[in-house]
Design an enzyme around this catalytic site. Structure first.
Site, PDB file in Angstrom:
ATOM      1  N   ASN A   7       0.745  -1.302  -0.213  1.00 37.25           N
ATOM      2  CA  ASN A   7      -0.024   0.202   0.066  1.00 37.25           C
ATOM      3  C   ASN A   7       0.793   1.104  -0.023  1.00 37.25           C
ATOM      4  OD1 ASN A   7      -2.347   1.820   0.739  1.00 37.25           O
ATOM      5  ND2 ASN A   7      -2.854   0.946   2.229  1.00 37.25           N
ATOM      6  N   ARG A  90      -2.701  -2.211  -2.962  1.00 37.55           N
ATOM      7  CA  ARG A  90      -4.109  -2.001  -2.820  1.00 37.55           C
ATOM      8  C   ARG A  90      -4.506   0.023  -3.859  1.00 37.55           C
ATOM      9  NH1 ARG A  90      -5.907   1.368   2.434  1.00 37.55           N
ATOM     10  NH2 ARG A  90      -8.094   1.804   1.371  1.00 37.55           N
ATOM     11  N   HIS A 179     -13.235   3.017  -0.540  1.00 37.41           N
ATOM     12  CA  HIS A 179     -12.751   2.007   0.894  1.00 37.41           C
ATOM     13  C   HIS A 179     -13.839   0.817   0.239  1.00 37.41           C
ATOM     14  CE1 HIS A 179     -13.274   5.340   3.658  1.00 37.41           C
ATOM     15  NE2 HIS A 179     -12.263   5.408   3.814  1.00 37.41           N
ATOM     16  N   ARG A 240     -12.389  15.851   6.956  1.00 32.99           N
ATOM     17  CA  ARG A 240     -13.108  16.224   5.932  1.00 32.99           C
ATOM     18  C   ARG A 240     -15.318  16.560   5.490  1.00 32.99           C
ATOM     19  NH1 ARG A 240     -11.671  10.547   3.554  1.00 32.99           N
ATOM     20  NH2 ARG A 240      -9.458  10.817   3.166  1.00 32.99           N
ATOM     21  N   GLU A 383      -8.683  -4.781   5.723  1.00 31.05           N
ATOM     22  CA  GLU A 383      -8.584  -4.800   3.636  1.00 31.05           C
ATOM     23  C   GLU A 383      -7.168  -5.983   2.973  1.00 31.05           C
ATOM     24  OE1 GLU A 383      -9.263  -0.514   5.144  1.00 31.05           O
ATOM     25  OE2 GLU A 383      -9.420  -0.370   3.145  1.00 31.05           O
TER      26      GLU A 383
END
Ligand code: AMP
Length: 395
Positions: A7, A90, A179, A240, A383
């Site tokens: 990743n 990823r 996601h 955010r 993940e």
């Protein structure tokens, strides 16, 4: 079979090496501050961690270091790099092309380069990570696993924005969702926990972390999701804003004399829990302050829980029913307060949780009240393992 999961971020490279025969993690770690110094942490179960400052000018040096550690006498778990059967990457954005995980070849890289304008933060480092692996592990298959691909079957009327249609056809402005690998993993786990085929289930998965998103999964297929063109859309997050009235943007620009980039920075890095509470982007700090009576912290928590509730309501309507809600990621897995606030007064939709089960949940747990029509589950996401499973299919 051994699978290495990579990743790559703008200044980091996380890795995890799996033995897929046993499902165990053989080693994992993180290279940080790539390009401005360098630091590596390398962990092997049952051994002391290795951590060291080291010069890492680029992702190539970081990957060389990782591969060196994996075969080193002192910290290694492999006798040769050739033992790695495939590498899974990823990749946040697969654009409109990658509707499932895929072998990465020159053509795939060329496509990823064309979509950098719609994925400027995550695209370039992911490409660097792939290129570094291809250089250093020439004969090892490289597989791309995309956060967006879980959303490739969402119907057009749920992904197109109601703006001039040419902005979609010419500028690729549409909702993509993010996601996806996490939502795919936990929805499959939910079906396993409920002992039913996923094809028969309507599930809403709530990934609540520093970035948060909610996905409606009908029969194993994602039919809607809260994030959009970027991970900015949806519920309020650590920093955010989530969805706001778009005219707020030009208004802030005029009123506060900010450029477009500065407003984007505010909405991305200075909003959400941090912006509302004025204290922290870390949910734990905000929750503690809220419990101590801080008004703005309490406001931020209420905005978050109400935002999640609204998505659950609308996705239940879109799917015409609901069998299970899943809470996952840092906040969803660990915090009983948010789960309690979200599921409060949801009897009309058949959602009732058992507060004792909720407060004592650890790991994967069913926190539904015995008479609840809808099951509420807590499921730790994984993940990396999902990426490894996808990658295995190419071996
Ligand atoms: P993630 O992005 O999945 O790593 O999640 C990060 C978020 O999870 C941060 O806002 C943390 O405050 C929150 N978090 C992590 N551990 C806990 C915990 N034990 N209780 C509540 N929130 C937590």
């Amino acid at each position: 079979m051994k699978i290495l999961v990579i990743n790559a971020g703008s200044s980091s490279l996380k890795y995890q090496l799996y033995n897929m025969d046993s499902g165990e993690v053989l080693a994992k770690g993180n290279c940080e501050r790539i390009g401005s110094g360098g630091f590596i942490t390398h962990k092997r179960p049952g051994f002391e961690n290795y951590a060291c400052e080291v010069d890492l000018p680029s992702h190539d040096e970081a990957l060389s270091l990782v591969l060196g550690l994996l075969v080193s006498e002192e910290y290694g778990v492999l006798s040769s790099i050739d033992e790695i059967d495939a590498v899974g990457h990823r990749i946040a954005h697969g654009g409109e092309k990658f509707k499932s995980s895929t072998l990465i070849d020159d053509e795939a890289i060329a496509y990823l380069e064309t979509i950098v304008p719609i994925n400027p933060l995550h695209g370039p480092p992911a490409i660097k990570g792939i290129k570094a692996c291809r250089r250093l592990m020439k004969d090892t298959p490289q597989v791309g696993v995309f956060d967006t691909s879980f959303y490739s079957q969402i119907e057009d009327y749920r992904i197109i924005y109601a703006i001039p249609y040419e902005y979609y056809t010419e500028n690729k402005i549409r909702r993509y969702g993010f996601h996806g690998t996490s939502h795919r993993y936990v929805s499959a786990k939910a079906a396993e926990m409920l002992g039913k085929p996923i094809e028969e289930l309507k599930i809403i998965t709530c990934h609540l972390g520093n970035g948060s998103s909610i996905t409606a999964v009908n029969g194993g297929i994602a039919v809607d999701t809260s994030m959009g063109f970027t991970p900015q859309e949806g519920i309020p997050m650590g920093t955010r804003s989530g969805t706001i009235d778009p005219t707020v943007v030009p208004y802030i620009m005029k009123q506060r004399g900010l450029s477009a980039e500065e407003v984007e920075d505010v909405l991305n890095k200075k909003s959400g829990l941090l912006g509302v509470s004025g204290l922290s982007n870390d949910y734990r700090n905000v929750l503690t302050a809220a419990k101590e009576g801080n008004y703005r912290a309490d406001l931020a928590i209420k905005m978050l829980s109400n935002g999640i509730k609204k998505y659950i309501g609308s996705y239940t309507a879109e799917m015409n029913g609901l069998d299970a809600i899943v809470f996952t990621a840092g906040i969803g897995e660990n915090d009983s307060t948010i789960r309690s606030l979200v599921c409060k007064d949801m009897d009309y939709l058949g959602i009732r949780i058992d507060e004792d089960k909720n407060s004592s949940a650890s790991g994967a747990a069913d926190i539904s009240a015995d008479d609840s029509k809808v099951k509420t589950l807590v499921i730790p996401t994984d993940e990396e393992y999902m990426i490894a499973l996808d990658t295995l299919k190419f071996c």
